[in-house]
Design an enzyme around this catalytic site. Structure first.
Site, PDB file in Angstrom:
ATOM      1  CB  ALA A 125     -16.246  40.456 -17.738  1.00 24.63           C
ATOM      2  CD  GLU A 126     -18.449  36.783 -12.118  1.00 21.13           C
ATOM      3  OE1 GLU A 126     -18.535  36.199 -11.033  1.00 21.13           O
ATOM      4  OE2 GLU A 126     -18.050  37.962 -12.218  1.00 21.13           O
ATOM      5  CE1 TYR A 127     -13.060  30.786 -18.633  1.00 22.30           C
ATOM      6  CE2 TYR A 127     -14.941  29.485 -17.901  1.00 22.30           C
ATOM      7  CZ  TYR A 127     -13.644  29.559 -18.367  1.00 22.30           C
ATOM      8  OH  TYR A 127     -12.926  28.410 -18.554  1.00 22.30           O
TER       9      TYR A 127
ATOM     10  CB  SER B  72      -6.120  28.695 -26.529  1.00 22.70           C
ATOM     11  OG  SER B  72      -6.377  29.762 -25.724  1.00 22.70           O
TER      12      SER B  72
ATOM     13  CE  LYS C  70      -9.260  36.566 -28.247  1.00 22.67           C
ATOM     14  NZ  LYS C  70     -10.603  35.995 -28.159  1.00 22.67           N
TER      15      LYS C  70
ATOM     16  NE  ARG D 238     -10.475  26.507 -29.060  1.00 22.21           N
ATOM     17  CZ  ARG D 238     -10.077  27.506 -28.298  1.00 22.21           C
ATOM     18  NH1 ARG D 238      -8.996  28.163 -28.616  1.00 22.21           N
ATOM     19  NH2 ARG D 238     -10.755  27.868 -27.250  1.00 22.21           N
TER      20      ARG D 238
ATOM     21  CE  LYS E 164      -2.867  35.829 -34.996  1.00 21.36           C
ATOM     22  NZ  LYS E 164      -3.764  35.411 -36.087  1.00 21.36           N
TER      23      LYS E 164
ATOM     24  CB  CYS F 235     -50.591  53.342 -25.381  1.00 23.70           C
ATOM     25  SG  CYS F 235     -51.664  54.777 -25.277  1.00 23.70           S
TER      26      CYS F 235
ATOM     27  CB  CYS G  84     -50.846  58.561 -25.761  1.00 24.94           C
ATOM     28  SG  CYS G  84     -49.580  58.046 -24.586  1.00 24.94           S
TER      29      CYS G  84
HETATM   30  S1  IVH Z   1      -5.009  33.230 -33.848  1.00 17.07           S
HETATM   31  C1  IVH Z   1      -2.146  30.254 -32.323  1.00 17.07           C
HETATM   32  N1  IVH Z   1      -6.280  35.407 -34.531  1.00 17.07           N
HETATM   33  O1  IVH Z   1      -9.318  33.683 -30.232  1.00 17.07           O
HETATM   34  C2  IVH Z   1      -3.155  31.315 -32.372  1.00 17.07           C
HETATM   35  N2  IVH Z   1      -7.347  33.917 -33.030  1.00 17.07           N
HETATM   36  O2  IVH Z   1      -7.957  32.200 -27.742  1.00 17.07           O
HETATM   37  C3  IVH Z   1      -4.410  30.817 -32.924  1.00 17.07           C
HETATM   38  N3  IVH Z   1      -9.593  34.644 -32.353  1.00 17.07           N
HETATM   39  O3  IVH Z   1      -9.845  30.304 -30.575  1.00 17.07           O
HETATM   40  C4  IVH Z   1      -5.486  31.808 -32.970  1.00 17.07           C
HETATM   41  N4  IVH Z   1      -9.651  36.492 -33.543  1.00 17.07           N
HETATM   42  O4  IVH Z   1     -11.238  31.748 -31.989  1.00 17.07           O
HETATM   43  C5  IVH Z   1      -6.325  34.278 -33.792  1.00 17.07           C
HETATM   44  N5  IVH Z   1      -7.304  37.357 -35.262  1.00 17.07           N
HETATM   45  C6  IVH Z   1      -7.341  36.242 -34.539  1.00 17.07           C
HETATM   46  C7  IVH Z   1      -8.450  35.894 -33.755  1.00 17.07           C
HETATM   47  C8  IVH Z   1      -8.417  34.733 -32.996  1.00 17.07           C
HETATM   48  C9  IVH Z   1     -10.323  35.719 -32.715  1.00 17.07           C
HETATM   49  C10 IVH Z   1     -10.056  33.633 -31.407  1.00 17.07           C
HETATM   50  C11 IVH Z   1      -9.952  32.238 -31.919  1.00 17.07           C
HETATM   51  C12 IVH Z   1      -9.187  31.453 -30.890  1.00 17.07           C
HETATM   52  C13 IVH Z   1      -9.176  32.393 -29.741  1.00 17.07           C
HETATM   53  C14 IVH Z   1      -7.837  32.278 -29.071  1.00 17.07           C
END
Ligand code: IVH
Length: 703
Positions: free
Chosen positions: A48-50, A96, A135, A156, A313, A458, A464
């Protein structure tokens, strides 16, 4: 531009030097954190900090686009190839996904609105169809199959070039090494390697017992395991995998499969043997995305693995192509986050708590922090050695993790800011390191630590009050004697006020005494007495578990009850007899034997019986009831329908002991696809080999 034209044209507003240097500083900070995270597998700040600093940089770069450089952390996926692992150039870059940090419903609505706009849809057009997925919080992996065989697994890395970790990935049971005949000649499957929470907890427990470094979270444990140079180490750190997409597939045109939708693609991956998350589903429009986000958010704690959000997606691949990409991210996908499970806060004090078995646990008292969906003010530090390893001191900023039902813990310390020479920027008052007390903070008995043990205890036993309280709470809990209403506050009063001294005293309580307690009243007192009365009729397994014998959990208590049938038989059993019980090893047997060898423990049992506690007793279990009792079976390879855990559970339920290696004593070997040396060994020794169907026969008692 010449100086002269500057005089006549309208000069661009000058960037304040302060902004330029701030941007530089943010980039340095992010690069440093990314290095710790990706290269060293040892992050010093929570995600979260990143994210917060990343967004700060993004905002500044948005306001001063002239300062954006191609090497800014916002412009590329950071990561580096470690020495020792070969580099792999990805045939198709590993992208990503854009992150929607707005954890509310608007995160999903914003994405849907963007997609609709970019597709040129009006309000009158129907909803866009999406696939919603968890995710996973692990690390992305590309698995390359040629001619249906796994030839390469790569991380990756920076998205273009990753690391070759094939040798380690081969140790992951969930990843098929050979695919069915109908797969394309070249197939890259992309997905996430992760560690299940239970595997992570067990791994850390083992590390702690060995006095070795523990891992901050399952993702780091997984990342560390994947990037080992020695796959033997990886194999001891159980990893899992979920598939969620494709990389290169050839031939792409003629022979390549046209899945039509992302959902169909996932179903195909499943049919080829890849794990696909069971939660994956189709969602129509923003409202169903929001519903998915909420539903999975509610289930999040109960999932066996960490997720940090969901991914949406666009389902139709043709629409995905139409939407295309924006530098590093596809426009057809977004990650929608959940509140972080790791946060930073200040450690205000370190106290010591005494547990049921006398274990002294240092607990950090924290400035309240919202993490994993609740406000946390206490977090365990486990033991003295963990504190030393993490070098936590009062006043430090610490990282707190709360995931699933696991109690919150301090997983690390944020190092104080330093200048270029490594000198601390701010002086802070001297704080002594934490020390374990020599005497129990509750009863004053001496504190001991067995040689080779990490935990201080203990030595007061049931003398105790802290241990007595915990023992009582354990006895009363739902899975044991199930006395509803006997909670922490009440037990505190009962013991601190000297109202009860032993478990049996609970059954000697009278209405007047109870009703006179703080916040009690006659009605609750009567309810409690009813509950206590009800609890007298219990089962042997519950009673045994309720006694709180070290090493005897619920499952072991059930095994003991089934095996012996009667309490006296268990109390009088020698270590040898106890070892006959399935799943009871030397440590557990020793612990049970020691417990019942103590006269005061026998006395407790005696008193409880005298108070009227009863349960049904029976004859010892018939060994024949379990077709595989006393038999050792070995599993190898991947079975077509059953996971290894499921197969193991079935075999164990039938009384078998599932061993890791084949010997002459092995009853049989159950082999699936890609069985290796164990199968060879079985053949060499003439041990029978069965397939999955054969195993079911065995379970029915056919052999
Ligand atoms: S799809 C083009 N699906 O999130 C999209 N990624 O920032 C390619 N991740 O490096 C990724 N769960 O490690 C996709 N259900 C999911 C995911 C997922 C985790 C991670 C993955 C990727 C990062 C994307």
């Amino acid at each position: 531009m010449s100086g002269q034209s500057d005089l006549f044209s309208n000069p661009a507003p000058k960037v304040p030097a302060l902004v330029a240097s701030k941007i530089e500083a943010l980039r340095d900070q992010l690069n440093q954190w990314a290095h710790e995270y990706y290269v060293q597998d040892a992050p010093s700040v929570p995600d979260a900090e990143y994210d917060r600093v990343f967004q700060q940089l993004q905002a500044l770069e948005g306001a001063y686009p002239e300062l954006v450089t191609p090497d800014s952390p916002t412009q590329r996926v950071i990561g580096a190839v470690m020495e020792g692992l070969a580099s792999v150039r990805h045939a198709v870059p590993m992208l990503s996904i854009q992150t929607e940090t707005d954890t509310e419903a608007s995160g999903a609505q914003g994405f849907d609105a963007r997609v609709r706009r970019e597709l040129g849809l009006s309000d009158a057009d129907p909803a866009v169809e999406y696939v919603a997925e968890p995710k996973f919080d692990g690390l992305a992996m590309s698995l390359r199959y040629e001619g249906g065989r796994l030839v390469q697994a790569a991380t990756r890395g920076d998205g273009e070039v990753g690391e070759d970790v094939t040798h380690n990935i081969r140790t992951i049971r969930q990843i098929p090494l050979v695919l069915p005949a109908d797969v394309p000649p070249v197939l890259e499957v992309r997905g996430e390697v992760y560690m299940r929470r239970a595997d992570f907890e067990a791994l850390n427990e083992r590390q702690r017992e060995k006095g070795e470094k523990t891992f901050v979270n399952p993702r780091n444990a997984a990342a560390g395991a994947v990037r080992q140079l020695d796959s033997g180490i990886t194999a001891q750190r159980p990893l899992s995998f979920f598939a969620y997409g494709l990389g290169e597939v050839t031939p792409a045109d003629a022979g390549g499969p046209d899945f039509g939708t992302h959902y169909a693609l996932l179903q195909r991956l499943k049919s080829w043997g890849f794990p696909v998350a069971p939660q994956v589903c189709i969602a129509q429009g923003a409202s169903e995305l929001v519903a998915f986000h909420q539903r999975l958010g509610a289930e999040r704690d109960a999932l066996p693995y960490d997720i940090d959000g969901v991914v949406y997606k666009v389902n139709r691949l043709a629409l995905q192509r139409q939407l295309g990409f924006k530098t590093r991210e596809p426009r057809w996908a977004v990650a929608h986050k959940y509140p972080a499970q790791e946060m930073m806060t200040r450690c205000e004090a370190i106290d010591v708590q005494v547990g049921r078995t006398g274990k002294l646990t240092p607990v950090a008292r924290l400035a309240p922090v919202f993490v994993g969906g609740v406000t946390v003010t206490n977090a365990t530090l486990h033991n003295l050695f963990e504190i030393r390893k993490k070098s936590v001191r009062v006043g430090d900023t610490v990282i707190v993790r709360r995931a699933g039902d696991v109690i919150p813990e301090v997983v690390g310390c944020v190092p104080a800011a330093t200048d270029d020479a490594g000198r601390p920027l701010a002086r802070r008052p001297y704080v002594a390191n934490f020390r374990m007390p020599r005497a129990c903070p509750v009863c004053g008995s001496s504190v001991v630590r067995e040689p080779g043990e990490m935990n201080h205890r203990c030595s007061g036993g049931l003398f105790c009050p802290a241990q007595r309280k915990q023992a009582m709470l354990h006895f009363a809990q739902r899975r044991a004697l199930d006395v509803e209403g006997l909670g922490e506050k009440l037990v505190d009063q009962l013991i601190d006020g000297g109202v009860v001294h032993s478990l049996a005293d609970l059954y000697r309580l009278d209405l007047a005494r109870l009703a006179g307690l703080e916040r009690m009243g006659e009605k609750s007192a009567r309810n409690l007495l009813d509950e206590l009365e009800k609890s007298k009729h219990t089962t042997l397994a519950r009673f045994l578990y309720g006694l709180g014998i070290r090493q005897v959990g619920e499952a072991t208590a059930k095994d003991l009850a089934r095996h012996f049938g009667a309490l006296d038989a268990i109390m009088d059993a020698g270590v040898e007899q106890l070892l006959q019980v399935s799943d009871v090893g030397p440590v557990v047997a020793e612990s049970i034997h020691t417990f019942f060898a103590q006269p005061h423990n026998r006395e407790v049992v005696q008193q409880l019986r005298a108070c009227g506690l009863t349960w049904e007793e029976g004859a010892p279990a018939e060994p024949a009831a379990q077709p595989l009792a006393g038999k050792t079976v070995v599993l190898t390879g991947t079975l077509p329908n059953l996971s290894r855990d499921a197969a193991k559970a079935l075999l164990e339920a039938a009384g078998a002991k599932v061993a890791g290696s084949v010997s002459r004593k092995t009853y049989c070997v159950i082999a699936g696809a890609e069985a290796g040396s164990k199968l060879d060994k079985a053949r060499e020794l003439g041990v029978p080999v069965l397939d999955e169907a054969g195993m079911h026969g065995l379970l029915r008692g056919d052999r």
